[in-house]
Design a protein around this motif. Structure first.
Motif, mmCIF file in Angstrom:
data_model
loop_
_atom_site.group_PDB
_atom_site.id
_atom_site.type_symbol
_atom_site.label_atom_id
_atom_site.label_comp_id
_atom_site.label_asym_id
_atom_site.label_seq_id
_atom_site.Cartn_x
_atom_site.Cartn_y
_atom_site.Cartn_z
ATOM 1 N N ALA A 25 0.832 -1.203 0.000
ATOM 2 C CA ALA A 25 0.000 0.000 0.000
ATOM 3 C C ALA A 25 0.866 1.252 0.000
ATOM 4 N N LEU A 26 1.965 1.238 0.769
ATOM 5 C CA LEU A 26 2.880 2.370 0.794
ATOM 6 C C LEU A 26 3.516 2.583 -0.580
ATOM 7 N N THR A 27 3.910 1.476 -1.217
ATOM 8 C CA THR A 27 4.514 1.567 -2.555
ATOM 9 C C THR A 27 3.518 2.109 -3.564
ATOM 10 N N MET A 28 2.264 1.640 -3.492
ATOM 11 C CA MET A 28 1.240 2.083 -4.447
ATOM 12 C C MET A 28 0.950 3.573 -4.297
ATOM 13 N N THR A 29 0.769 4.032 -3.058
ATOM 14 C CA THR A 29 0.490 5.454 -2.853
ATOM 15 C C THR A 29 1.691 6.318 -3.232
ATOM 16 N N SER A 30 2.899 5.823 -2.956
ATOM 17 C CA SER A 30 4.096 6.570 -3.356
ATOM 18 C C SER A 30 4.164 6.695 -4.878
ATOM 19 N N GLY A 31 3.845 5.596 -5.567
ATOM 20 C CA GLY A 31 3.812 5.641 -7.025
ATOM 21 C C GLY A 31 2.759 6.604 -7.539
ATOM 22 N N GLY A 32 1.608 6.657 -6.836
ATOM 23 C CA GLY A 32 0.574 7.611 -7.230
ATOM 24 C C GLY A 32 1.047 9.045 -7.098
ATOM 25 N N VAL A 33 1.758 9.358 -6.016
ATOM 26 C CA VAL A 33 2.288 10.709 -5.815
ATOM 27 C C VAL A 33 3.325 11.039 -6.891
ATOM 28 N N LEU A 34 4.214 10.080 -7.170
ATOM 29 C CA LEU A 34 5.219 10.308 -8.215
ATOM 30 C C LEU A 34 4.557 10.559 -9.571
ATOM 31 N N THR A 35 3.502 9.793 -9.855
ATOM 32 C CA THR A 35 2.806 9.955 -11.129
ATOM 33 C C THR A 35 2.137 11.318 -11.219
ATOM 34 N N MET A 36 1.484 11.746 -10.124
ATOM 35 C CA MET A 36 0.813 13.063 -10.126
ATOM 36 C C MET A 36 1.795 14.199 -10.343
#
Length: 257
Positions: A25-36
């Motif tokens: 979950a931490l990796t997924m949300t971090s990836g979402g922030v990087l993508t944004m």
């Protein structure tokens, strides 16, 4: 006998999946922030985390099903599972309360936002007619609430065919609802953002649509388990939780409508 179980609780052994799920979950949300922020590797990080979350779902939930078959879900354990689902739904209710609060705040006190340049259009915007597609979707969701209740009562009375038919109808109605909402978004007279109304509309109905998607997946899993013969009239918390979640989705939509 030493080590014998003399209580009705189920003590879980150490397991790696809670840790894997948290890190995923931490990796997924971090990836979402990087993508944004349009940074390199954002999509890869996001989908790697998403894969880990999905694997956690399959592995962790699969173990819970095995525990139920093994008889570990005593009446006390089932009661606490129900408490957990009730608290989860209550937290989801408060999530939507936030969106309703924001919408009514925008509506009742628009002058508080007046100093923000460009927030309000020079002319009024065209809004959704609630008595067209939204009314149709309301009727669809209300019908789906009756079909999932039919499936529940069929299971309680040992009618497995009724259980399967009720689940099939509920899933079809859920997919139909999502399809109509997607069509509505594609033909909406306003875009996301730009005004408090459009932002509130898309965020509230969009998150509800996500919950419908999650509920539909929940019911599909229950249908697969029904075909495998997992549920019994006395022990079917997995289906019961899905039915509660679906009714919650129905009630939230009535308030949105």
């Amino acid at each position: 006998m030493a080590g014998a179980k003399n209580h009705d609780y189920h003590i879980l052994p150490p397991d790696v999946w809670p840790f894997v799920g948290a890190m995923s979950a931490l990796t997924m949300t971090s990836g979402g922030v990087l993508t944004m922020h349009k940074l390199a590797g954002g999509h890869a990080v996001f989908f790697a985390g998403l894969l880990g979350v999905i694997l956690t779902f399959f592995s962790w939930f699969g173990k819970i099903i095995k525990e139920a078959h093994a008889g570990d879900h005593t009446p006390v354990v089932q009661l606490h599972q129900r408490y957990g689902m009730i608290l989860f739904i209550a937290s989801e209710v408060m999530f939507f309360v936030g969106w309703f609060w924001a919408f009514f705040d925008f509506s009742l006190f628009p002058t508080a936002l007046a100093p923000i340049e460009g927030l309000f259009p020079s002319k009024g915007i065209e809004v959704m007619n609630a008595f067209e597609l939204p009314l149709l979707n309301t009727l669809i969701l209300l019908c789906s609430g009756t079909t999932v209740t039919w499936a529940h009562h069929a299971l309680i009375h040992g009618d497995r065919e009724g259980l399967k038919k009720g689940l099939w109808l509920t899933i079809v109605l859920g997919v139909l609802f999502s399809s109509i909402q997607a069509y509505e978004y594609a033909h909406a007279p306003f875009e996301f953002g730009g005004t408090p109304y459009s932002s509130g509309f898309y965020m509230a109905t969009g998150f509800h649509g996500f919950h419908v998607l999650v509920g539909t997946i929940f019911l599909i899993v229950c249908l697969i388990r029904a075909y495998k013969g997992d549920f019994t009239p006395r022990q079917h918390f997995g289906f019961e939780a899905a039915a509660w979640y679906w009714h919650f989705v129905d009630v939230v939509w009535l308030f949105l409508f």
